[in-house]
Design a protein around this motif. Structure first.
Motif, PDB file in Angstrom:
ATOM      1  N   ILE A 293       0.842  -1.196   0.000  1.00 37.75           N
ATOM      2  CA  ILE A 293       0.000   0.000   0.000  1.00 37.75           C
ATOM      3  C   ILE A 293       0.878   1.247   0.000  1.00 37.75           C
ATOM      4  CG2 ILE A 293      -1.801   1.282   1.212  1.00 37.75           C
ATOM      5  CD1 ILE A 293      -2.708  -1.356   2.435  1.00 37.75           C
ATOM      6  N   GLN A 294       0.675   2.070  -0.990  1.00 41.67           N
ATOM      7  CA  GLN A 294       1.411   3.338  -1.119  1.00 41.67           C
ATOM      8  C   GLN A 294       0.597   4.457  -0.482  1.00 41.67           C
ATOM      9  OE1 GLN A 294       2.717   4.462  -5.174  1.00 41.67           O
ATOM     10  NE2 GLN A 294       1.685   6.411  -4.812  1.00 41.67           N
ATOM     11  N   ILE A 295       1.239   5.178   0.419  1.00 42.84           N
ATOM     12  CA  ILE A 295       0.588   6.269   1.139  1.00 42.84           C
ATOM     13  C   ILE A 295       1.274   7.577   0.763  1.00 42.84           C
ATOM     14  CG2 ILE A 295       0.082   7.245   3.414  1.00 42.84           C
ATOM     15  CD1 ILE A 295      -1.448   4.712   2.828  1.00 42.84           C
ATOM     16  N   PRO A 296       0.523   8.636   0.448  1.00 42.63           N
ATOM     17  CA  PRO A 296       1.171   9.916   0.169  1.00 42.63           C
ATOM     18  C   PRO A 296       1.833  10.493   1.415  1.00 42.63           C
ATOM     19  CG  PRO A 296      -1.228  10.114   0.021  1.00 42.63           C
ATOM     20  CD  PRO A 296      -0.935   8.689   0.307  1.00 42.63           C
ATOM     21  N   ARG A 297       3.074  10.876   1.297  1.00 41.83           N
ATOM     22  CA  ARG A 297       3.819  11.390   2.442  1.00 41.83           C
ATOM     23  C   ARG A 297       3.154  12.624   3.041  1.00 41.83           C
ATOM     24  NH1 ARG A 297       9.209  10.632   4.266  1.00 41.83           N
ATOM     25  NH2 ARG A 297       9.657   9.265   2.496  1.00 41.83           N
ATOM     26  N   GLU A 298       2.488  13.416   2.196  1.00 40.99           N
ATOM     27  CA  GLU A 298       1.903  14.663   2.700  1.00 40.99           C
ATOM     28  C   GLU A 298       0.742  14.423   3.663  1.00 40.99           C
ATOM     29  OE1 GLU A 298      -1.209  16.185   1.796  1.00 40.99           O
ATOM     30  OE2 GLU A 298      -1.965  14.707   0.370  1.00 40.99           O
ATOM     31  N   ARG A 299       0.249  13.193   3.763  1.00 40.95           N
ATOM     32  CA  ARG A 299      -0.877  12.920   4.656  1.00 40.95           C
ATOM     33  C   ARG A 299      -0.456  12.403   6.027  1.00 40.95           C
ATOM     34  NH1 ARG A 299      -5.437  13.609   2.420  1.00 40.95           N
ATOM     35  NH2 ARG A 299      -6.693  12.266   3.735  1.00 40.95           N
ATOM     36  N   MET A 300       0.847  12.251   6.252  1.00 41.92           N
ATOM     37  CA  MET A 300       1.332  11.827   7.559  1.00 41.92           C
ATOM     38  C   MET A 300       1.497  13.055   8.464  1.00 41.92           C
ATOM     39  SD  MET A 300       1.845   8.481   7.579  1.00 41.92           S
ATOM     40  CE  MET A 300       3.091   8.143   8.805  1.00 41.92           C
ATOM     41  N   VAL A 301       1.096  13.002   9.739  1.00 45.68           N
ATOM     42  CA  VAL A 301       0.297  12.007  10.434  1.00 45.68           C
ATOM     43  C   VAL A 301      -0.992  12.706  10.848  1.00 45.68           C
ATOM     44  CG1 VAL A 301       0.115  10.616  12.523  1.00 45.68           C
ATOM     45  CG2 VAL A 301       2.317  10.786  11.363  1.00 45.68           C
ATOM     46  N   GLY A 302      -2.141  12.094  10.620  1.00 40.91           N
ATOM     47  CA  GLY A 302      -3.418  12.650  11.035  1.00 40.91           C
ATOM     48  C   GLY A 302      -4.496  11.629  10.758  1.00 40.91           C
ATOM     49  N   SER A 303      -5.713  11.904  11.191  1.00 45.82           N
ATOM     50  CA  SER A 303      -6.789  10.926  11.007  1.00 45.82           C
ATOM     51  C   SER A 303      -7.110  10.723   9.538  1.00 45.82           C
ATOM     52  CB  SER A 303      -8.041  11.373  11.775  1.00 45.82           C
ATOM     53  OG  SER A 303      -8.477  12.652  11.328  1.00 45.82           O
ATOM     54  N   GLY A 304      -6.807  11.726   8.686  1.00 45.36           N
ATOM     55  CA  GLY A 304      -7.084  11.582   7.263  1.00 45.36           C
ATOM     56  C   GLY A 304      -6.305  10.461   6.604  1.00 45.36           C
ATOM     57  N   ILE A 305      -5.164  10.074   7.189  1.00 50.66           N
ATOM     58  CA  ILE A 305      -4.365   9.008   6.603  1.00 50.66           C
ATOM     59  C   ILE A 305      -5.133   7.694   6.599  1.00 50.66           C
ATOM     60  CG2 ILE A 305      -3.236   8.321   8.757  1.00 50.66           C
ATOM     61  CD1 ILE A 305      -1.574   8.459   5.317  1.00 50.66           C
ATOM     62  N   ALA A 306      -5.983   7.495   7.609  1.00 47.60           N
ATOM     63  CA  ALA A 306      -6.743   6.249   7.697  1.00 47.60           C
ATOM     64  C   ALA A 306      -7.731   6.122   6.549  1.00 47.60           C
ATOM     65  CB  ALA A 306      -7.467   6.168   9.036  1.00 47.60           C
ATOM     66  N   SER A 307      -8.315   7.247   6.141  1.00 51.83           N
ATOM     67  CA  SER A 307      -9.265   7.215   5.032  1.00 51.83           C
ATOM     68  C   SER A 307      -8.589   6.710   3.758  1.00 51.83           C
ATOM     69  CB  SER A 307      -9.860   8.607   4.808  1.00 51.83           C
ATOM     70  OG  SER A 307     -10.751   8.617   3.722  1.00 51.83           O
ATOM     71  N   SER A 308      -7.414   7.265   3.453  1.00 50.33           N
ATOM     72  CA  SER A 308      -6.684   6.833   2.262  1.00 50.33           C
ATOM     73  C   SER A 308      -6.231   5.387   2.386  1.00 50.33           C
ATOM     74  CB  SER A 308      -5.467   7.737   2.037  1.00 50.33           C
ATOM     75  OG  SER A 308      -5.860   9.054   1.731  1.00 50.33           O
ATOM     76  N   LEU A 309      -5.698   5.027   3.553  1.00 47.76           N
ATOM     77  CA  LEU A 309      -5.171   3.685   3.745  1.00 47.76           C
ATOM     78  C   LEU A 309      -6.268   2.628   3.648  1.00 47.76           C
ATOM     79  CD1 LEU A 309      -2.928   1.718   4.570  1.00 47.76           C
ATOM     80  CD2 LEU A 309      -3.400   2.289   6.952  1.00 47.76           C
ATOM     81  N   ILE A 310      -7.376   2.843   4.347  1.00 47.40           N
ATOM     82  CA  ILE A 310      -8.418   1.812   4.365  1.00 47.40           C
ATOM     83  C   ILE A 310      -9.168   1.777   3.040  1.00 47.40           C
ATOM     84  CG2 ILE A 310     -10.473   0.972   5.588  1.00 47.40           C
ATOM     85  CD1 ILE A 310      -9.332   2.047   8.152  1.00 47.40           C
ATOM     86  N   HIS A 311      -9.194   2.891   2.307  1.00 49.92           N
ATOM     87  CA  HIS A 311      -9.709   2.834   0.940  1.00 49.92           C
ATOM     88  C   HIS A 311      -8.916   1.820   0.129  1.00 49.92           C
ATOM     89  CE1 HIS A 311     -11.123   4.350  -3.024  1.00 49.92           C
ATOM     90  NE2 HIS A 311      -9.866   4.090  -3.386  1.00 49.92           N
ATOM     91  N   GLU A 312      -7.590   1.854   0.245  1.00 45.76           N
ATOM     92  CA  GLU A 312      -6.766   0.904  -0.509  1.00 45.76           C
ATOM     93  C   GLU A 312      -6.950  -0.519   0.003  1.00 45.76           C
ATOM     94  OE1 GLU A 312      -5.574   1.921  -3.196  1.00 45.76           O
ATOM     95  OE2 GLU A 312      -5.909   4.041  -2.759  1.00 45.76           O
TER      96      GLU A 312
END
Length: 451
Positions: free
Chosen positions: A172-191
């Motif tokens: 799973i690739q995560i955009p670095r600009e979204r670290m760290v906050g609750s918004g990261i979970a939305s992107s991660l769990i979408h994937e």
């Protein structure tokens, strides 16, 4: 008859390739990282076993090829055909290197101070979001890494890698600009939802229901066709909603907050809904799962940020048709049943009761008084509670980052202890899920409420 010089050339090339193959070493011997930052033991074993299987197989073939070149029986084969056999081995080596680099890019980040441990914590969150009680499928190992760019992505487990081999883990690739906050979970769990939906074959079975709507014709036919085309991405957003509640929608809004031209750019041939309707789809699905007036408030907010008044009439008409279908479409998804779901409605697979707004708010109040309580909860529940608090304006961005950074580190450390059999420090709470069949995640750690 092949010339001796041709044979020697191919022998030298094959020997050189064999020498280069010896430099491809196990990541366990080459990748430095603190223990808490390591990928899970199953993921590490799967990657090393996968690459070793290819490398040893190629080594055997190269040695057999060299022996064949030196044998009298090969002399009847002309140079062109012998070269063709060598080239296939070289291409196989290159595909091995391509696969090696995919995993090397992921694992090398685990050596970054702080970042590596956060990524290991995100691995735990991803595993939590893929794990469904009831054994609907065997979840593959998942690993996360950071990348440039605006959006997340996944290379699903059991899909093809370069060379045609099955991928042993989900990457799973995560955009670095979204670290760290609750918004990261939305992107991660979408994937994660892409992986889960594929394992359950949801796109196929739900699309079959939508195709009946398309076949019925009528003025909504085009709108149903678009929903069918976008279904894979919509279901991944639904997966995030099922675990995160309104935090998933707020995370999505953050991702697609772009200039109006892009938000209303309607592409009819791609897999993604255009951003404006994608947020409205998330709101409709969220309201179907978690009925509450907050979704109406969010609808008004999104419409204020991106009003449709000035759009061309054709776009306004299509948007109107799509919006009119949203309640019906949301119920179709939430109530969907298929053989892979064993007769259960799709919504029943997710912890919907534990993600209702009132329960998330009650948990947040408890955690304010006793912060240690959140450390025994499933990671997705923690992000859901923090996401709801953020939506309610009850937590600052700084506090959110502080809490989540600490918890990502704790989840990573707990996992390292579980896999290595290390005892926790005196007085430390037990690792989340330590007594459950799944070594890291247990729905039993989600607080139960009475009505």
């Amino acid at each position: 008859m092949r010339r001796a010089a041709d044979t020697q050339f191919l022998v030298n090339e094959a020997l050189a390739l064999l020498s280069r193959l010896q430099t491809v070493r196990s990541f366990a011997l080459s990748t430095p990282m603190v223990l808490a930052a390591a990928v899970s033991a199953p993921a590490q074993a799967a990657i090393n076993s996968h690459l070793a299987h290819i490398a040893f197989g190629l080594r055997r073939k190269l040695k057999a090829f060299i022996s064949w070149l030196r044998s009298p029986e090969s002399q009847a084969t002309d140079a062109e055909k012998a070269q063709a056999r060598y080239v296939l081995l070289k291409l196989r080596f290159n595909s091995l290197l391509d696969q090696f680099d995919i995993f090397a890019d992921v694992l090398s980040q685990r050596g970054e101070h702080g970042t590596g441990t956060w990524l290991a914590g995100l691995d735990v969150l991803a595993e939590d979001a893929l794990h469904l009680p009831g054994g609907y499928y065997e979840p593959p190992p998942l690993i996360c890494f950071l990348e440039r760019g605006h959006g997340a992505a996944i290379r699903r487990a059991r899909t093809r890698l370069p060379g045609g081999d099955d991928n042993p883990v989900g990457v799973i690739q995560i955009p670095r600009e979204r670290m760290v906050g609750s918004g990261i979970a939305s992107s991660l769990i979408h994937e994660v939802g892409h992986q889960g939906s594929e394992l359950l074959d949801l796109t196929t079975t739900i699309r079959a229901e939508i195709d009946k709507k398309v076949a019925a014709g009528g003025p909504a036919k085009v709108a149903w066709q678009l929903l069918s085309r976008w279904l894979n991405e919509i279901l991944s957003d639904f997966w995030a909603l099922g675990h995160l509640g309104i935090g998933a929608t707020y995370g999505l809004m953050s991702v697609v907050s772009l200039p109006s031209y892009f938000v209303f750019r309607i592409g009819t041939d791609g897999p993604h809904p255009f951003p404006w309707i994608r947020v409205r789809l998330s709101i409709a699905l969220g309201e179907a799962l978690f009925p509450h007036r907050q979704w109406a408030d969010l609808t008004r907010q999104w419409s204020a940020l991106y009003p449709t008044d000035g759009l061309p009439s054709g776009k306004q008409q299509l948007i109107g048709q799509l919006v009119a279908l949203l309640p019906e479409f949301a119920q179709l998804v939430v109530r969907h049943r298929s053989p892979s779901l064993r007769g259960q409605p799709l919504a029943g697979l997710f912890p919907v009761a534990q993600r209702q707004p009132a329960r998330l708010r009650a948990l947040y109040r408890q955690w304010q008084a006793r912060p240690a309580l959140r450390e025994d909860c499933a990671p997705s529940l923690v992000f859901a509670v923090i996401g709801q608090a953020k939506a309610d304006g009850r937590i600052t961005a700084g506090e959110e980052a502080r809490v989540l950074t600490g918890l990502l580190t704790r989840w990573a450390l707990n996992r390292a202890r579980n896999y290595c059999g290390l005892a926790p420090p005196a007085g430390a709470p037990p690792p989340a899920g330590a007594s459950s069949p799944h070594p890291l995640i247990s729905r039993s750690h989600e607080p139960q409420f009475s009505n």
